[in-house]
Design a protein around this motif. Structure first.
Motif, PDB file in Angstrom:
ATOM      1  N   ARG A  34       0.832  -1.210   0.000  1.00  0.00           N
ATOM      2  CA  ARG A  34       0.000   0.000   0.000  1.00  0.00           C
ATOM      3  C   ARG A  34       0.861   1.252   0.000  1.00  0.00           C
ATOM      4  O   ARG A  34       0.558   2.217  -0.696  1.00  0.00           O
ATOM      5  CB  ARG A  34      -0.944   0.029   1.215  1.00  0.00           C
ATOM      6  CG  ARG A  34      -1.968  -1.039   1.191  1.00  0.00           C
ATOM      7  CD  ARG A  34      -2.962  -0.805   0.070  1.00  0.00           C
ATOM      8  NE  ARG A  34      -3.520  -2.079  -0.307  1.00  0.00           N
ATOM      9  CZ  ARG A  34      -3.990  -2.376  -1.492  1.00  0.00           C
ATOM     10  NH1 ARG A  34      -4.025  -1.477  -2.430  1.00  0.00           N
ATOM     11  NH2 ARG A  34      -4.463  -3.558  -1.769  1.00  0.00           N
ATOM     12  N   ALA A  35       1.934   1.255   0.775  1.00  0.00           N
ATOM     13  CA  ALA A  35       2.831   2.411   0.816  1.00  0.00           C
ATOM     14  C   ALA A  35       3.493   2.622  -0.541  1.00  0.00           C
ATOM     15  O   ALA A  35       3.619   3.766  -1.008  1.00  0.00           O
ATOM     16  CB  ALA A  35       3.882   2.228   1.905  1.00  0.00           C
ATOM     17  N   ASP A  36       3.901   1.542  -1.191  1.00  0.00           N
ATOM     18  CA  ASP A  36       4.512   1.646  -2.521  1.00  0.00           C
ATOM     19  C   ASP A  36       3.522   2.201  -3.546  1.00  0.00           C
ATOM     20  O   ASP A  36       3.879   3.039  -4.376  1.00  0.00           O
ATOM     21  CB  ASP A  36       5.042   0.289  -2.989  1.00  0.00           C
ATOM     22  CG  ASP A  36       6.246  -0.176  -2.203  1.00  0.00           C
ATOM     23  OD1 ASP A  36       6.891   0.658  -1.526  1.00  0.00           O
ATOM     24  OD2 ASP A  36       6.550  -1.384  -2.264  1.00  0.00           O
ATOM     25  N   LEU A  37       2.282   1.718  -3.498  1.00  0.00           N
ATOM     26  CA  LEU A  37       1.263   2.216  -4.426  1.00  0.00           C
ATOM     27  C   LEU A  37       0.986   3.694  -4.194  1.00  0.00           C
ATOM     28  O   LEU A  37       0.877   4.482  -5.136  1.00  0.00           O
ATOM     29  CB  LEU A  37      -0.035   1.412  -4.283  1.00  0.00           C
ATOM     30  CG  LEU A  37       0.006  -0.035  -4.757  1.00  0.00           C
ATOM     31  CD1 LEU A  37      -1.285  -0.751  -4.372  1.00  0.00           C
ATOM     32  CD2 LEU A  37       0.245  -0.113  -6.248  1.00  0.00           C
ATOM     33  N   GLU A  43       4.013  10.331  -6.862  1.00  0.00           N
ATOM     34  CA  GLU A  43       5.046  10.759  -7.805  1.00  0.00           C
ATOM     35  C   GLU A  43       4.448  11.105  -9.164  1.00  0.00           C
ATOM     36  O   GLU A  43       4.830  12.090  -9.786  1.00  0.00           O
ATOM     37  CB  GLU A  43       6.119   9.688  -7.950  1.00  0.00           C
ATOM     38  CG  GLU A  43       7.008   9.557  -6.739  1.00  0.00           C
ATOM     39  CD  GLU A  43       8.021   8.434  -6.862  1.00  0.00           C
ATOM     40  OE1 GLU A  43       8.170   7.860  -7.969  1.00  0.00           O
ATOM     41  OE2 GLU A  43       8.658   8.125  -5.848  1.00  0.00           O
ATOM     42  N   LEU A  44       3.506  10.292  -9.627  1.00  0.00           N
ATOM     43  CA  LEU A  44       2.870  10.578 -10.907  1.00  0.00           C
ATOM     44  C   LEU A  44       2.028  11.852 -10.837  1.00  0.00           C
ATOM     45  O   LEU A  44       1.991  12.626 -11.797  1.00  0.00           O
ATOM     46  CB  LEU A  44       2.010   9.400 -11.360  1.00  0.00           C
ATOM     47  CG  LEU A  44       2.780   8.180 -11.848  1.00  0.00           C
ATOM     48  CD1 LEU A  44       1.841   7.010 -12.068  1.00  0.00           C
ATOM     49  CD2 LEU A  44       3.539   8.497 -13.118  1.00  0.00           C
ATOM     50  N   ASN A  45       1.368  12.071  -9.711  1.00  0.00           N
ATOM     51  CA  ASN A  45       0.567  13.290  -9.568  1.00  0.00           C
ATOM     52  C   ASN A  45       1.425  14.551  -9.550  1.00  0.00           C
ATOM     53  O   ASN A  45       0.935  15.634  -9.870  1.00  0.00           O
ATOM     54  CB  ASN A  45      -0.302  13.218  -8.302  1.00  0.00           C
ATOM     55  CG  ASN A  45      -1.580  12.465  -8.545  1.00  0.00           C
ATOM     56  OD1 ASN A  45      -2.242  12.658  -9.555  1.00  0.00           O
ATOM     57  ND2 ASN A  45      -1.930  11.592  -7.615  1.00  0.00           N
ATOM     58  N   LEU A  46       2.695  14.429  -9.194  1.00  0.00           N
ATOM     59  CA  LEU A  46       3.596  15.584  -9.197  1.00  0.00           C
ATOM     60  C   LEU A  46       4.098  15.932 -10.597  1.00  0.00           C
ATOM     61  O   LEU A  46       4.618  17.020 -10.808  1.00  0.00           O
ATOM     62  CB  LEU A  46       4.786  15.329  -8.264  1.00  0.00           C
ATOM     63  CG  LEU A  46       4.465  15.276  -6.770  1.00  0.00           C
ATOM     64  CD1 LEU A  46       5.701  14.871  -5.978  1.00  0.00           C
ATOM     65  CD2 LEU A  46       3.932  16.618  -6.295  1.00  0.00           C
TER      66      LEU A  46
END
Length: 72
Positions: A34-37, A43-46
């Protein structure tokens, strides 16, 4: 007939400690996943819309792409 080789406590007999540790390991593994997801999604949202489009993603696709590994 003697049963002295049978473990004395029921937890040893039925492997309760083994089940507890494997349950704990599964919970830890689930939390790490869950933490990795969450980290990947963050990161993608940034990224900018141009960077996302270079990868073939729209901002609305991020959640599904991270969770399923594909764009729906």
């Amino acid at each position: 007939m003697s049963y002295s080789s049978i473990p004395s406590s029921s937890s040893e007999l039925f492997g309760v400690e083994t089940n507890r540790s494997s349950f704990f390991q599964r919970v830890v593994h689930w939390l790490k996943e869950r933490a990795d997801l969450y980290r990947a999604e963050s990161e993608l949202n940034l990224m900018s819309d141009v960077e996302l489009s270079d990868m073939g993603l729209y901002r609305g696709d991020i959640h599904n792409a991270v969770r399923s590994g594909r764009i729906l």
